[in-house]
Write a protein that holds these residues in place. Structure first.
Motif, short mmCIF file in Angstrom:
data_model
loop_
_atom_site.label_atom_id
_atom_site.label_comp_id
_atom_site.label_asym_id
_atom_site.label_seq_id
_atom_site.Cartn_x
_atom_site.Cartn_y
_atom_site.Cartn_z
N GLU A 333 0.83 -1.20 0.00
CA GLU A 333 0.00 0.00 0.00
C GLU A 333 0.87 1.25 0.00
OE1 GLU A 333 -2.12 3.42 1.41
OE2 GLU A 333 -0.67 2.35 2.65
N LEU A 334 1.93 1.27 0.79
CA LEU A 334 2.83 2.41 0.82
C LEU A 334 3.56 2.57 -0.51
CD1 LEU A 334 4.57 2.44 4.34
CD2 LEU A 334 3.14 4.23 3.33
N ALA A 335 4.00 1.46 -1.07
CA ALA A 335 4.72 1.51 -2.34
C ALA A 335 3.81 1.99 -3.47
CB ALA A 335 5.29 0.14 -2.68
N GLY A 336 2.54 1.65 -3.40
CA GLY A 336 1.62 2.04 -4.46
C GLY A 336 1.18 3.49 -4.40
N ARG A 337 1.40 4.16 -3.27
CA ARG A 337 0.95 5.54 -3.13
C ARG A 337 1.88 6.53 -3.83
NH1 ARG A 337 -0.25 7.24 2.80
NH2 ARG A 337 -0.70 9.17 1.65
N GLU A 338 3.08 6.09 -4.20
CA GLU A 338 4.04 6.95 -4.90
C GLU A 338 4.41 8.20 -4.12
OE1 GLU A 338 5.80 6.36 -7.62
OE2 GLU A 338 4.88 4.40 -7.89
N ILE A 339 4.40 8.10 -2.80
CA ILE A 339 4.91 9.22 -2.00
C ILE A 339 6.42 9.13 -1.96
CG2 ILE A 339 2.82 9.38 -0.61
CD1 ILE A 339 4.26 7.91 1.62
N ARG A 340 7.09 10.18 -1.47
CA ARG A 340 8.55 10.18 -1.41
C ARG A 340 9.04 8.94 -0.65
NH1 ARG A 340 7.61 14.03 -4.29
NH2 ARG A 340 8.98 15.81 -4.69
N TYR A 341 10.13 8.39 -1.13
CA TYR A 341 10.67 7.17 -0.53
C TYR A 341 10.97 7.36 0.95
CZ TYR A 341 13.64 3.03 -0.01
OH TYR A 341 14.17 1.83 0.42
#
Length: 686
Positions: A333-341
Motif C-alpha cells: 500500500e505504501l509503495a503504491g501511493r508513490e509518495i517520497r521514498y
C-alpha cells in the motif's frame, strides 16, 4: 531636447536639478533615520533583536545613493488628480519616476518607485492611449549629473510623435563594466512581461538584443515590490548558464534596491557530488533524457522487498504476531501511493505499530498513542523496516547504477537500449562516492534521486535564463525548486548550443513542470544594430527555421565590417581590429573559437594589449575582453571582433550546433562588429 540655458531658478532644467538635489538630500535623511533607529527597548529576546538588526541593515543598504546612477529618469504630468496621492500644481499631479521611493520629512513622495502602479503609465502611455498623461518628460544624465530633458505632449493631437533622442542615447550608452538596469528604457511589450501576475509562469522567446535577460531581472524586482512578504518567506532565485554570465548581471538587482535574490548555475544547484569527469556528447544526451527519471525511480524502489516471515513484537510477557500477508499489504500500500521514498520509510514503522495495537486491543488491552510510539521504535520493527525498506543514499545509488551493468540493465529494461546503457556506464568506476568519476550530468541524476527520497524545498519564484540549453533532466532539477512557486523562463531557440538543446518551448515547459506557462516572443531588438542582426539572421533557416528574424531600432550602415585576410596574417589582423575598436569609447570583446584562444593570449601580450576574462569588470585602462566562443552567450560588448567564423563552427560536435554558436558570437555587439577571416565563411552566411 532641452539643454542648459542659464543657471538661474527660472530655467526649467535648473528646477529639475534642484529637485534632484532635494531628492538626494531626502534620501540621505531616510538613510540617516534608519541608521539612528534604537532597538534596545523594542526587542524582547536576542533572537528578535538579531532579526530586527538584520532588517535595519538591509534597509540601510537599500537606501544607499549611487552617485553615478540617476535617482529619477522621468516625470509624469497627469491631466487630472489621482486620489490618495500628493498633488502639485493647480491641474493634475506630477510624479518623478525613479529606481526607488523617496519621500520628504512630511512623508510626501519626491520620487516614485518605477514598480508602483502609477509608474506604469510612464512605460505604456502613447498618443493613441495617453492614460490621462498630459506630458511625459525624460531626463538625460552624464554620470550622476542631470544634463538635459525632453518632453512628449501626449494630450496634444497637433504634436507629431518623434523618436526619443534621450531614449536612444540611453540604449546606446557604452557597455563598460557589468550589465546595467533598463528601468529608464523599458518598452511597452517588455513592461507587460515585467508586471505579469506572480502566480503565473511566463516563457520569453527573445532574439538577441531584445532585452529578455533584463526583462527577467526587472520582473524579479517588480514581484519583490508587489509581493514582498510572500516572496521574502519563500525566496527567489536567478539561474544562469555559467559563472561569467552571473558575474555580468550581478549588479542589476542591487542597483534596483534588491539585495537578497540568490544567483546560481544549474550545476551549483546540484552540488551533491564533486564533478571531476566529463561525458561524451552521446552519454551526456542520454543522461539528460527524461527517460532517466523512470530509470532512477525504479532504482530507488529496487531495494524494497516483501517479508517472508511474520513479525513478532514482544511487549512485557506477551508476544504480538503480524502474519506475512498483513505485512505485505502494508508495504504494498505504501509503495503504491508513490509518495517520497523517505516519507514512506518514516511512515512504515507507525503503520506496523498501528497494526500491532489493533492486535493488542483484540487481546483485551487498551494501548494509547505512547504505546504505539514505543512499538514503532521497537527492535523488531526497526529490523523489519531496515530489511524491507532500506535507507537510500542518493549518491551511492547512482554510483551503483552507473558502475554495475546488471543493476542498470534491470532498472532500464524497456527504457534504454543495450547500446544506451553501455554509453552511460562507467568504464572505470570509483570504489566510493569520493573517488567516483562524477560528471555534470551525473550530478543532476543524484539530485533527481535526492528528490525521490526527500522533497526538494520550493522557492516562490525562479528566473531561468538561457533556458534553451538545458536538458530535460536539468529542467526537472530547476522545476523542483519552484513546484509551488512560479517561474520566468528566458531563452532563444536559435541560440541552443548543447547536443541536448530543447527543440520547442512546450517540450521544455513540460519537463520544467509548468506546461500551462504563457509564451511571449520578443522580436524587436534594442541593443544589436539592424545591420548586424540582419547579417546574423542569414543563419536562421539552418538553425531555427520556425523563428521569425529579429528587427532592430538601431539603424545605421557602418556597424558591420567583413575583412578577408591571408592565413599567415589572420592573428595580426585580429589584433589590429582590436586596436581600432579600442580607439572608440566602450568595451571590446574579442571572440574566438576555444581552441584558438592561446594564439591570442600570446599575440595580445606581445602587442602590449591588456585583456580581461568574461565576467570581469572593465576599467578605463583595460576595456578588452578575450572571450571563448563557448562563454559568449548572454554577454554584450560595445564592439566585437570575431575571429575566424569557420573555426567557431568547426569547434562544435556537429554543424548545426556550430552554426548556432556562430549566431551567438555574431550577436554580442551593441555598436559594431568586425568579422576577420582567412578561411571561407560558412555558406549559410552568403
Amino acid at each position: 531636447m532641452h539643454s542648459p540655458a542659464t543657471p538661474d531658478t527660472t530655467d526649467p532644467l535648473q528646477r529639475e536639478r534642484d529637485h534632484l538635489a532635494s531628492s538626494r538630500a531626502a534620501l540621505r535623511a531616510m538613510r540617516e533615520d534608519a541608521q539612528a533607529l534604537d532597538i534596545s527597548d523594542v526587542a524582547g529576546t536576542w533572537v528578535t533583536a538579531e532579526v530586527l538588526r538584520n532588517q535595519i541593515e538591509r534597509r540601510i543598504a537599500a537606501l544607499a545613493d549611487l552617485s553615478d546612477t540617476p535617482l529619477f529618469f522621468g516625470r509624469l504630468d497627469f491631466r487630472h488628480a489621482i486620489s490618495g496621492e500628493a498633488s502639485e500644481g493647480a491641474g493634475g499631479e506630477r510624479f518623478y519616476i525613479g529606481r526607488r521611493h523617496v519621500h520628504d520629512d512630511g512623508g510626501d513622495p519626491m520620487v516614485i518607485d518605477w514598480r508602483a502602479p502609477v509608474s506604469q503609465s510612464f512605460y505604456r502611455a502613447s498618443r493613441k492611449d495617453p492614460m490621462d498623461i498630459d506630458r511625459r518628460r525624460r531626463f538625460g544624465y552624464t554620470g550622476g549629473e542631470l544634463t538635459a530633458y525632453e518632453d512628449e505632449n501626449l494630450s496634444d493631437p497637433a504634436e507629431t510623435g518623434t523618436a526619443s533622442a534621450l531614449l536612444a542615447a540611453e540604449i546606446e550608452k557604452p557597455r563598460v563594466g557589468p550589465m546595467r538596469d533598463i528601468v529608464a528604457t523599458i518598452q511597452p511589450e517588455q513592461d507587460e512581461i515585467v508586471r505579469a501576475e506572480v502566480n503565473g509562469t511566463i516563457c520569453v522567446q527573445g532574439a538577441p538584443g531584445t532585452g529578455k535577460t533584463a526583462v527577467g531581472l526587472h520582473r524579479v524586482a517588480y514581484l519583490l515590490y508587489a509581493h514582498r512578504e510572500r516572496l521574502k518567506k519563500a525566496g527567489t532565485l536567478v539561474v544562469g548558464p555559467n559563472a561569467s554570465f552571473l558575474s555580468y548581471i550581478e549588479q542589476v538587482l542591487p542597483a534596483l534596491g534588491e539585495l537578497e535574490v540568490a544567483q546560481a548555475t544549474v550545476q551549483e544547484l546540484v552540488q551533491h557530488v564533486e564533478v571531476r569527469g566529463a561525458d561524451s556528447a552521446e552519454a551526456a544526451a542520454i543522461k539528460g533524457d527524461a527517460r532517466l527519471a523512470e530509470v532512477l525511480r525504479r532504482a530507488v524502489r529496487a531495494g524494497v522487498t516483501l517479508p517472508t516471515e511474520p513479525l513478532v513484537v514482544v511487549r512485557g510477557s506477551r508476544r504480538w504476531r503480524l502474519p506475512v500477508y498483513e505485512l505485505t499489504e502494508i508495504i504494498e500500500e505504501l509503495a503504491g501511493r508513490e509518495i517520497r521514498y523517505g516519507a514512506a520509510m518514516e511512515a512504515l514503522p507507525q503503520r506496523l505499530a498501528h497494526a500491532v495495537l489493533l492486535k493488542m486491543e483484540q487481546g483485551g488491552e487498551a494501548p494509547d498513542d505512547r504505546v504505539q510510539d514505543a512499538v514503532a521504535r521497537s527492535r523488531e520493527i526497526k529490523a523489519l523496516v531496515k530489511a524491507c525498506w532500506p535507507v537510500v543514499d542518493p549518491a551511492k545509488l547512482v554510483l551503483r547504477l552507473l558502475s554495475e551493468p546488471a543493476f542498470l540493465a534491470s532498472c532500464a529494461e524497456g527504457i534504454l537500449t543495450a547500446e544506451e546503457q553501455a554509453a552511460i556506464g562507467w568504464a572505470k568506476p570509483g570504489r566510493s562516492v569520493r573517488s567516483a568519476p562524477w560528471t555534470a550530468a551525473d550530478a543532476v541524476l543524484v539530485d533527481e534521486v535526492t528528490d525521490l527520497v526527500h522533497r526538494t524545498p520550493s522557492l516562490g519564484h525562479v528566473v531561468l535564463d538561457e533556458a534553451q540549453d538545458l536538458s530535460p533532466m536539468q529542467y526537472r532539477a530547476v522545476g523542483r525548486r519552484c513546484t509551488t512557486g512560479s517561474a520566468t523562463v528566458l531563452g532563444d531557440l536559435a541560440q541552443g548550443t548543447t547536443p541536448w538543446a530543447t527543440g520547442s518551448w512546450s517540450e521544455a515547459l513540460h519537463h520544467l513542470g509548468k506546461p500551462e506557462a504563457h509564451v511571449e516572443e520578443l522580436t524587436t531588438g534594442f541593443r544589436v544594430p539592424e545591420e548586424v542582426i540582419r547579417y546574423a539572421s542569414r543563419l536562421l533557416p539552418a538553425i531555427a527555421p520556425g523563428l521569425a528574424p529579429a528587427t532592430s531600432i538601431r539603424t545605421g550602415t557602418d556597424s558591420l565590417a567583413i575583412r578577408r585576410t591571408e592565413p599567415a596574417e589572420q592573428v595580426a589582423a585580429v589584433v589590429a581590429a582590436c586596436r581600432e575598436a579600442l580607439a572608440r569609447e566602450g568595451s571590446t570583446g574579442l571572440i574566438a573559437a576555444d581552441a584558438r584562444l592561446p594564439l591570442f593570449e600570446a599575440a595580445l601580450a606581445e602587442a602590449g594589449l591588456a585583456y580581461l576574462t568574461p565576467g570581469s569588470e572593465t576599467t578605463a585602462d583595460t576595456r578588452l575582453i578575450l572571450v571563448p566562443a563557448s562563454l559568449a552567450k548572454g554577454l554584450e560588448y560595445d564592439y566585437v571582433v570575431l575571429d575566424e567564423p569557420a573555426a567557431v563552427v568547426a569547434g562544435e560536435p556537429d554543424r548545426r550546433t556550430g552554426l548556432r554558436r556562430l549566431y551567438v558570437s555574431l550577436t554580442r555587439a551593441v555598436s559594431g562588429l568586425a568579422v576577420v577571416h582567412a578561411e571561407p565563411l560558412p555558406a549559410e552566411l552568403a
